[in-house]
Enzyme design. Structure first.
Site, PDB file in Angstrom:
ATOM      1  N   ARG A 118       0.806  -1.222   0.000  1.00  0.00           N
ATOM      2  CA  ARG A 118       0.000   0.000   0.000  1.00  0.00           C
ATOM      3  C   ARG A 118       0.843   1.279   0.000  1.00  0.00           C
ATOM      4  O   ARG A 118       0.438   2.284  -0.544  1.00  0.00           O
ATOM      5  CB  ARG A 118      -0.939  -0.003   1.196  1.00  0.00           C
ATOM      6  CG  ARG A 118      -2.232  -0.712   0.862  1.00  0.00           C
ATOM      7  CD  ARG A 118      -3.197  -0.643   1.993  1.00  0.00           C
ATOM      8  NE  ARG A 118      -2.740  -1.444   3.111  1.00  0.00           N
ATOM      9  CZ  ARG A 118      -3.322  -1.460   4.304  1.00  0.00           C
ATOM     10  NH1 ARG A 118      -4.367  -0.704   4.537  1.00  0.00           N
ATOM     11  NH2 ARG A 118      -2.873  -2.231   5.258  1.00  0.00           N
ATOM     12  N   ASP A 169       8.629 -22.476   6.700  1.00  0.00           N
ATOM     13  CA  ASP A 169       9.096 -22.532   8.080  1.00  0.00           C
ATOM     14  C   ASP A 169      10.592 -22.308   7.977  1.00  0.00           C
ATOM     15  O   ASP A 169      11.327 -23.185   7.513  1.00  0.00           O
ATOM     16  CB  ASP A 169       8.802 -23.915   8.689  1.00  0.00           C
ATOM     17  CG  ASP A 169       9.241 -23.986  10.141  1.00  0.00           C
ATOM     18  OD1 ASP A 169      10.298 -23.420  10.469  1.00  0.00           O
ATOM     19  OD2 ASP A 169       8.528 -24.607  10.947  1.00  0.00           O
ATOM     20  N   HIS A 170      11.060 -21.128   8.384  1.00  0.00           N
ATOM     21  CA  HIS A 170      12.452 -20.786   8.057  1.00  0.00           C
ATOM     22  C   HIS A 170      13.457 -21.705   8.750  1.00  0.00           C
ATOM     23  O   HIS A 170      14.596 -21.804   8.319  1.00  0.00           O
ATOM     24  CB  HIS A 170      12.731 -19.302   8.327  1.00  0.00           C
ATOM     25  CG  HIS A 170      12.956 -18.952   9.769  1.00  0.00           C
ATOM     26  ND1 HIS A 170      11.938 -18.790  10.660  1.00  0.00           N
ATOM     27  CD2 HIS A 170      14.092 -18.747  10.469  1.00  0.00           C
ATOM     28  CE1 HIS A 170      12.445 -18.482  11.842  1.00  0.00           C
ATOM     29  NE2 HIS A 170      13.750 -18.459  11.764  1.00  0.00           N
ATOM     30  N   LYS A 221      17.627 -23.764   7.559  1.00  0.00           N
ATOM     31  CA  LYS A 221      18.923 -23.667   8.263  1.00  0.00           C
ATOM     32  C   LYS A 221      19.770 -24.890   7.932  1.00  0.00           C
ATOM     33  O   LYS A 221      19.272 -26.023   7.971  1.00  0.00           O
ATOM     34  CB  LYS A 221      18.697 -23.586   9.781  1.00  0.00           C
ATOM     35  CG  LYS A 221      18.010 -22.299  10.244  1.00  0.00           C
ATOM     36  CD  LYS A 221      17.856 -22.301  11.763  1.00  0.00           C
ATOM     37  CE  LYS A 221      16.936 -21.191  12.240  1.00  0.00           C
ATOM     38  NZ  LYS A 221      17.574 -19.895  12.400  1.00  0.00           N
ATOM     39  N   ASP A 268       3.899 -19.485  18.450  1.00  0.00           N
ATOM     40  CA  ASP A 268       4.965 -18.813  17.715  1.00  0.00           C
ATOM     41  C   ASP A 268       6.125 -19.759  17.389  1.00  0.00           C
ATOM     42  O   ASP A 268       6.703 -19.676  16.313  1.00  0.00           O
ATOM     43  CB  ASP A 268       5.476 -17.634  18.569  1.00  0.00           C
ATOM     44  CG  ASP A 268       6.512 -16.790  17.850  1.00  0.00           C
ATOM     45  OD1 ASP A 268       6.267 -16.451  16.682  1.00  0.00           O
ATOM     46  OD2 ASP A 268       7.559 -16.466  18.448  1.00  0.00           O
ATOM     47  N   HIS A 273       8.330 -24.504  14.320  1.00  0.00           N
ATOM     48  CA  HIS A 273       9.764 -24.811  14.316  1.00  0.00           C
ATOM     49  C   HIS A 273      10.099 -26.019  15.187  1.00  0.00           C
ATOM     50  O   HIS A 273      10.847 -26.906  14.791  1.00  0.00           O
ATOM     51  CB  HIS A 273      10.581 -23.621  14.827  1.00  0.00           C
ATOM     52  CG  HIS A 273      10.240 -22.322  14.178  1.00  0.00           C
ATOM     53  ND1 HIS A 273       9.957 -22.215  12.836  1.00  0.00           N
ATOM     54  CD2 HIS A 273      10.132 -21.060  14.672  1.00  0.00           C
ATOM     55  CE1 HIS A 273       9.708 -20.939  12.545  1.00  0.00           C
ATOM     56  NE2 HIS A 273       9.797 -20.225  13.644  1.00  0.00           N
ATOM     57  N   LYS A 275      11.456 -16.604  25.425  1.00  0.00           N
ATOM     58  CA  LYS A 275      12.113 -15.317  25.160  1.00  0.00           C
ATOM     59  C   LYS A 275      12.730 -14.820  26.462  1.00  0.00           C
ATOM     60  O   LYS A 275      12.280 -15.178  27.552  1.00  0.00           O
ATOM     61  CB  LYS A 275      11.098 -14.298  24.655  1.00  0.00           C
ATOM     62  CG  LYS A 275      10.537 -14.708  23.284  1.00  0.00           C
ATOM     63  CD  LYS A 275      10.217 -13.523  22.433  1.00  0.00           C
ATOM     64  CE  LYS A 275       9.678 -13.926  21.077  1.00  0.00           C
ATOM     65  NZ  LYS A 275      10.729 -14.149  20.077  1.00  0.00           N
TER      66      LYS A 275
HETATM   67  C1  BG6 Z   1      10.103 -16.676  14.389  1.00  0.00           C
HETATM   68  C2  BG6 Z   1       9.322 -16.243  15.590  1.00  0.00           C
HETATM   69  O1  BG6 Z   1       9.360 -17.595  13.633  1.00  0.00           O
HETATM   70  O2  BG6 Z   1      11.306 -17.292  14.814  1.00  0.00           O
HETATM   71  C3  BG6 Z   1      10.151 -15.284  16.439  1.00  0.00           C
HETATM   72  O3  BG6 Z   1       8.141 -15.585  15.164  1.00  0.00           O
HETATM   73  C4  BG6 Z   1      11.467 -15.906  16.798  1.00  0.00           C
HETATM   74  O4  BG6 Z   1       9.452 -14.915  17.616  1.00  0.00           O
HETATM   75  C5  BG6 Z   1      12.152 -16.427  15.554  1.00  0.00           C
HETATM   76  O5  BG6 Z   1      12.261 -14.918  17.421  1.00  0.00           O
HETATM   77  C6  BG6 Z   1      13.390 -17.207  15.913  1.00  0.00           C
HETATM   78  O6  BG6 Z   1      14.087 -17.502  14.745  1.00  0.00           O
HETATM   79  P1  BG6 Z   1      15.638 -17.747  14.772  1.00  0.00           P
HETATM   80  O7  BG6 Z   1      15.984 -18.102  13.374  1.00  0.00           O
HETATM   81  O8  BG6 Z   1      16.269 -16.465  15.238  1.00  0.00           O
HETATM   82  O9  BG6 Z   1      15.860 -18.838  15.754  1.00  0.00           O
END
Ligand code: BG6
Length: 519
Positions: free
Chosen positions: A63, A197-198, A202, A255, A260, A360
């Site tokens: 936007r 899912d990042h 890794k 989260d 993960h 956290k």
């Molecule tokens: C994200 C979460 O998916 O992963 C965050 O939303 C978290 O809250 C993050 O901090 C952690 O990712 P990484 O790669 O730093 O372990």
């Protein structure tokens, strides 16, 4: 050598094997943080390393009013800040394929502009009608965008491919995830949908399967006969930062654990696949989730612990509690720490508890999988002290590597035993930095390889496992929040989840530091 100063891997052999078709990546939410911090640095690096074709193009759709040139300069700042130095000649070639559309993604009539820009790119840059749609937007925008793409005829191009990447959170409970899957399937076929899912991008996570299945010596002991329990930790020192509005609704279970940590769990526990392809590997992971003993809300106090940080210290600096963070409700019931105990009821794992914890503002930044083995049947050397059991620790981050703890005789005339570590470190063995997880995932999507993306079944099973806990926590606000100080290892109640004789590890920077002298 710090990871950031290490050299990048040589990519020639990769390039020969895997080069995607020319395509355009359309990023919805292009003016947001994710695009600047992760996506653009990743695609720039792919471009620089010739892993995408030279005519690869990007259309930012958001936007915020911006011209093409303003978008390019904003993205260059992002690459420099979050990726690394930019080479001007390479940037100019890359930037020639960047376009920007300032439009509301919920308004169907705006998609004519997108169709126009895409046709122009196909004509001018030969991108062949192939598309990746990246939804870097809040979940409430997923379906409006997908439906608008369909209405504009952009979802199923003829003689070309279109794929959609969906960011997390994928639903907020079982029902919403099922509804989202169902609605998406009206527009895209399952093989077009990439749920990102990042963690799966890794290197250390991908290495888990190589460690387990490319070696002959670990698999025979990877089961209930030898393993006492498994601990998977994702500890962060960061707080909620500027994401309070998202995190207040999410909490640690949604989260981190639902996505993960369940991915890490399934990769640790799955059976060897008969082939290393997406369908087979994803099917094995799903089998693990299906074997987990279901939990009901009444079980929650025995199998799950939640926490919320109060004020404390991180790295010697005072930090505020979660309820004092900007944007957080001063009476918030959101958990910033979650620990769960799961049982996988199959022949390999029956009776072996799997403990997962994520939080956290914990004492140290460490993500790891620790597999603790049973003690030897006879304690010949014990003396007055206990000898710690064997342990394999897969350090996902930081200080990426794998350590094996075992007992050794201390030099000297007496038989004294202490634990020592054999330690593999990526930095010393390979002398190169790992790529940003998004690089691998974006490249895989362009190549049409969904192995490192979550299947619809995985997502739904994950939610069906955790939804009872989420409901129990919602219906019974925590009476003791905040229950851990920032900079500690979480609430004391987490210790009670453990079976007799087991305790949480305190992951240390180097596992050598953790080896305790036994005299
Ligand atoms: C994200 C979460 O998916 O992963 C965050 O939303 C978290 O809250 C993050 O901090 C952690 O990712 P990484 O790669 O730093 O372990």
């Amino acid at each position: 050598m710090s990871a950031t100063t290490l050299e990048r891997p040589q990519t020639d052999s990769v390039r020969l094997e895997r080069t995607p078709d020319p395509c355009v990546m359309v990023i919805f939410g292009a003016s947001g943080d994710l695009t600047k911090r992760k996506l653009l640095p990743a695609v720039y690096m792919l471009f620089k390393e010739h892993l995408v074709p030279p005519n690869f193009s990007i259309v930012g759709f958001s936007r915020s009013p911006m011209s093409d040139d303003e978008f390019r300069s904003h993205m260059r700042d992002g690459v420099e800040e979050f990726g690394g130095p930019v080479d001007t000649a390479t940037w100019q070639k890359f930037a020639a394929g960047l376009r920007y559309i300032s439009a509301h993604p919920h308004h169907p009539e705006e998609y004519a502009k997108l169709t126009g820009v895409l046709s122009e790119l196909d004509r001018e840059r030969g991108t062949g009608g192939n598309r990746v749609y990246y939804l870097a937007v809040p979940p409430s925008s997923f379906l409006p965008i997908v439906r608008n793409l369909q209405a504009a005829g952009l979802a199923q191009p003829e003689q070309a491919w279109a794929r959609v990447i969906i960011e997390k959170p994928f639903g907020h409970d079982l029902e919403s995830a099922q509804a989202l899957n169902c609605e998406l399937s009206k527009v895209f076929r399952e093989e077009q949908i990439y749920r990102i899912d990042h963690y799966l991008g890794k290197e250390t996570v991908q290495n888990l399967l190589v460690f387990r299945f490319a070696n002959g010596i670990f698999e025979p002991i990877w089961n209930r006969r030898y393993v006492d329990h498994v601990q998977i930790t994702a500890a962060e020192t960061l707080g909620v930062e500027n994401r309070a509005s998202y995190y207040e609704e999410a909490g640690a279970l949604r989260d981190m654990v639902q996505n993960h940590m369940l991915q890490l769990l399934t990769m640790t526990a799955m059976e060897p696949p008969v082939a290393f392809d997406a369908e087979t590997v994803r099917a094995e992971k799903v089998k693990v989730l299906r074997a987990i003993r279901p939990l009901c809300s009444e079980d929650t106090p025995h199998c799950a612990v939640r926490g919320q940080y109060g004020p404390g210290q991180i790295g010697g600096e005072k930090v505020v509690g979660y309820r004092q963070e900007p944007g957080v409700d001063p009476n918030s019931n959101t958990e910033t720490f979650a620990a769960v105990k799961l049982h996988i009821e199959n022949w390999r794992w029956a009776g072996v508890p799997f403990y997962l914890r994520a939080g956290k503002r914990l004492a140290r930044h460490a993500t790891e999988i620790a597999v603790q083995f049973r003690q030897p049947p006879l304690r010949l050397f014990e003396g007055t002290h206990a000898i710690p059991p064997n342990l394999i620790v897969v350090r996902i981050q930081p200080d990426e590597g794998i350590a094996l703890r075992f007992s050794a005789k201390r030099p000297g005339p007496a038989t004294r035993v202490r634990d020592v570590n054999m330690d593999f470190r990526y930095s010393t063995s390979f002398g190169m930095a790992s790529a940003n997880a998004y690089e691998r995932l974006l490249l895989d999507c362009m190549l049409g390889d969904p192995s490192l993306f979550a299947s619809s079944r995985f997502v739904e099973l994950g939610w069906s496992l955790l939804t009872p806990m989420l409901e129990a926590w919602k219906n019974h606000p925590a009476p003791d929040f905040p229950n851990y100080a920032a900079g500690t290892w979480g609430p004391a109640a987490a210790d009670k989840l453990m079976d007799y004789g087991q305790s949480w590890r305190s992951p240390s920077q180097s596992d050598d530091d953790a080896a305790t002298p036994m005299e």
